[in-house]
Design an enzyme around this catalytic site. Structure first.
Site, PDB file in Angstrom:
ATOM      1  CE1 TYR A 266      26.019  12.122  -5.025  1.00 12.89           C
ATOM      2  CE2 TYR A 266      26.301  10.570  -3.224  1.00 12.89           C
ATOM      3  CZ  TYR A 266      26.553  11.801  -3.795  1.00 12.89           C
ATOM      4  OH  TYR A 266      27.338  12.699  -3.134  1.00 12.89           O
TER       5      TYR A 266
ATOM      6  CG  HIS B 154      23.173  14.448   2.788  1.00 11.88           C
ATOM      7  ND1 HIS B 154      23.973  15.565   2.766  1.00 11.88           N
ATOM      8  CD2 HIS B 154      23.815  13.514   2.045  1.00 11.88           C
ATOM      9  CE1 HIS B 154      25.041  15.325   2.032  1.00 11.88           C
ATOM     10  NE2 HIS B 154      24.977  14.098   1.583  1.00 11.88           N
TER      11      HIS B 154
END
Length: 227
Positions: A10, A66
């Site tokens: 992002y 992640h």
């Protein structure tokens, strides 16, 4: 002050770094978290350097992997090295469960400070949470309100609504308080100042053991995301 999680996929690390620098708030009072994605595990040193340069804040407070992927141990060892060098203050994992942890932890030197998983009343991880906590690792829950497409259903849950009415609070406050009483750190996101203030107002009430049991009974063991 805790900033939300910033993931390199992002494209907001640059904006976040600029906002922190321009905020006038001392750097030590803002806790910045970012992640390495599996596509970065093949060159974790470069990924860490990229995050540091993009944020341009001197150091990262918490760096997470992640989710599991090929090369995750190598990536974590690069994160351990960054901790020893002082560019990263603490490290952890996201979307790791009992089996993954049992395989992963013997291969690394630094115990994760935190494991961040999907946790909400419909997916409670009743075995995973105490297991992680028994290792001396903090548990953090993402999607505390169920995530995209599920929040409205959760906020309308009659059990949660009845508990909220009994305490004169909102359903989101009940959910967050339930997490805190389980020892789970929560990261609700909102751009609405009123909601942010409401999410912080959790210490004027306490859920009874019976209410905690009522919420425990809502568990469906059904994740709302694939991680």
């Amino acid at each position: 002050m805790i900033l939300p999680i910033y993931i390199y996929i992002y494209p907001n690390e640059e904006a976040v770094g600029r906002a922190v620098r321009d905020s006038g708030i001392p750097r030590g009072e803002i806790f910045v978290v970012t992640k390495l994605y599996p596509s970065q595990f093949d060159d974790p040193e470069a990924a860490i350097d990229r995050a540091l340069k993009t944020l341009d804040l001197g150091y990262i407070d918490l760096l997470l992997l992640h989710h599991p992927g090929e090369g995750d141990v190598t990536a974590y060892k690069a994160m351990e090295k960054a901790v020893s060098e002082g560019t990263v203050r603490s490290i952890g994992l996201s979307n790791w469960y009992m089996e993954e942890l049992q395989d992963f932890l013997p291969q690394v030197s630094v115990k994760p400070a935190l494991v961040q998983n999907e946790i909400h009343p419909y997916y409670q991880e009743p075995e995973v949470v105490p297991y992680i906590q028994s290792l001396g690792i903090t548990v953090q829950g993402w999607y505390p309100f169920g995530g995209r497409g599920h929040t409205q259903e959760m906020f309308a849950d009659p059990v949660l609504k009845d508990i909220a009415a009994a305490h004169g609070v909102s359903v989101p406050q009940v959910i967050l308080r339930w997490n805190l009483q389980r020892g789970v750190v929560v990261i609700p996101g909102s751009s609405n100042p009123q909601h942010i203030r409401e999410n912080l107002a959790l210490f004027g009430f306490e859920l009874s053991p019976a209410e905690m049991e009522q919420i425990a009974a809502l568990n469906r063991d059904k994740k709302h995301d694939w991680y």
